[in-house]
Design an enzyme around this catalytic site. Sequence first.
Site, PDB file in Angstrom:
ATOM      1  N   GLU A  30       0.942  -1.302  -0.013  1.00  0.00           N
ATOM      2  CA  GLU A  30      -0.023   0.099   0.017  1.00  0.00           C
ATOM      3  C   GLU A  30       0.980   1.283   0.017  1.00  0.00           C
ATOM      4  OE1 GLU A  30      -2.186  -0.649   3.464  1.00  0.00           O
ATOM      5  OE2 GLU A  30      -2.826  -2.587   2.991  1.00  0.00           O
ATOM      6  N   GLU A  61      -4.942  -6.483   2.986  1.00  0.00           N
ATOM      7  CA  GLU A  61      -3.619  -7.142   3.292  1.00  0.00           C
ATOM      8  C   GLU A  61      -3.775  -8.933   2.750  1.00  0.00           C
ATOM      9  OE1 GLU A  61      -3.232  -3.608   5.462  1.00  0.00           O
ATOM     10  OE2 GLU A  61      -4.761  -5.215   5.150  1.00  0.00           O
ATOM     11  N   PHE A  84       2.476  -1.808   8.905  1.00  0.00           N
ATOM     12  CA  PHE A  84       2.827  -2.032  10.436  1.00  0.00           C
ATOM     13  C   PHE A  84       2.392  -3.528  10.665  1.00  0.00           C
ATOM     14  CE2 PHE A  84       1.859   2.545  10.328  1.00  0.00           C
ATOM     15  CZ  PHE A  84       2.899   3.107  10.928  1.00  0.00           C
ATOM     16  N   ILE A  88      -1.228  -6.967   9.697  1.00  0.00           N
ATOM     17  CA  ILE A  88      -0.974  -8.159   9.013  1.00  0.00           C
ATOM     18  C   ILE A  88      -2.063  -9.097   9.307  1.00  0.00           C
ATOM     19  CG2 ILE A  88       0.386  -9.541  10.612  1.00  0.00           C
ATOM     20  CD1 ILE A  88       2.277  -9.918   8.198  1.00  0.00           C
ATOM     21  N   HIS A 130      -0.167   0.134  15.839  1.00  0.00           N
ATOM     22  CA  HIS A 130       0.953   0.567  15.046  1.00  0.00           C
ATOM     23  C   HIS A 130       2.407   0.233  15.809  1.00  0.00           C
ATOM     24  CE1 HIS A 130      -2.333   3.120  13.164  1.00  0.00           C
ATOM     25  NE2 HIS A 130      -1.296   3.398  12.336  1.00  0.00           N
TER      26      HIS A 130
END
Length: 327
Positions: A30, A61, A84, A88, A130
Amino acid sequence: MKRKLTMIQAITEAMDQKLADDSRIMLLGEDIGVNGGVFRATEDLIHKYGPDRVVDTPLAEAGIIGSAIGLAMNGKIPVVEIQFLAFIYPGFEQIVSHAARMRYRTRGQYHVPMVIRTPYGAGIRGPELHSESVETFFAHVPGLKVVAPSTPYDAKGLLIAAMEDPDPIIFLEPTKLYRAFKQEVPEEMYRVPIGKAKVVQEGSDISIFAWGAMLRVAEDAAKQIERENGLSCEVIDLRTLYPLDRDTIIASVKKTGRAVVVHEAHKTAGLGAEIISIINDEALIYMKAPVKRITGFDVPVPQFSIEDDYLPTAERVKDGIMETATF
């Protein structure tokens, strides 16, 4: 030739050189193209190699990682950026059910040579999701290799080695270290072996194991302890979290008889527990004290005002060292 680079510059150079060296390499993620990535790790690469090799993807993702698996099985070497680590999770099923299992599932007919790069860790004042440090999720999965560099030199060499590896690799980049310091890094391509720890500082009294941003914390604590208490600390950067370098771990604790593990991930079921198990399995009779863990706490990484209280500090590590040394 050597120049001094930050970790983010070393990572960019590794991808740049491999894109030029191997036409199978392609980047997906991204905002990695025109924008150059959230941390600018891929800055200007789309202009050098074009949008077919530096691919701006939708915010999906599972789709990014699933597409990369298909590309890897059909002759490409995709390098995925997840913005970050905690982003995931939507792609977790693709990683553990497909990328990690494909070689086993096809009895070696298909490999999945891909790298999933992702920043991780606290200390940058990031909002929720994050700042996670959940490396143990991936170190638990057979078929994956998990790498976490702590220096610019290792980041470049390990990433080049990862892009040349036949298996899927989770490449964890400590966000706090991206621009924290510079180090001499060779201009040419080189490899740092995956699966091999590094003895950063030789010592005789206690072994300290760390990785990522915690390596610098461990080094600071070791220097202070030696100056204030005269203890000689052996500091080891694991570098690869799966497979762990068991030989280096055991050789060190057989020499020192004491050990401390430092990681910012939650304590319960963190990799520190696995390191303790390795020591108990193979070197228990050499130990003069129980192994001490200095870790993050079993809570979500907190918001800005108390984030620093979550992270292990040199003071906390020093206390752990002294507790072990005086047992």
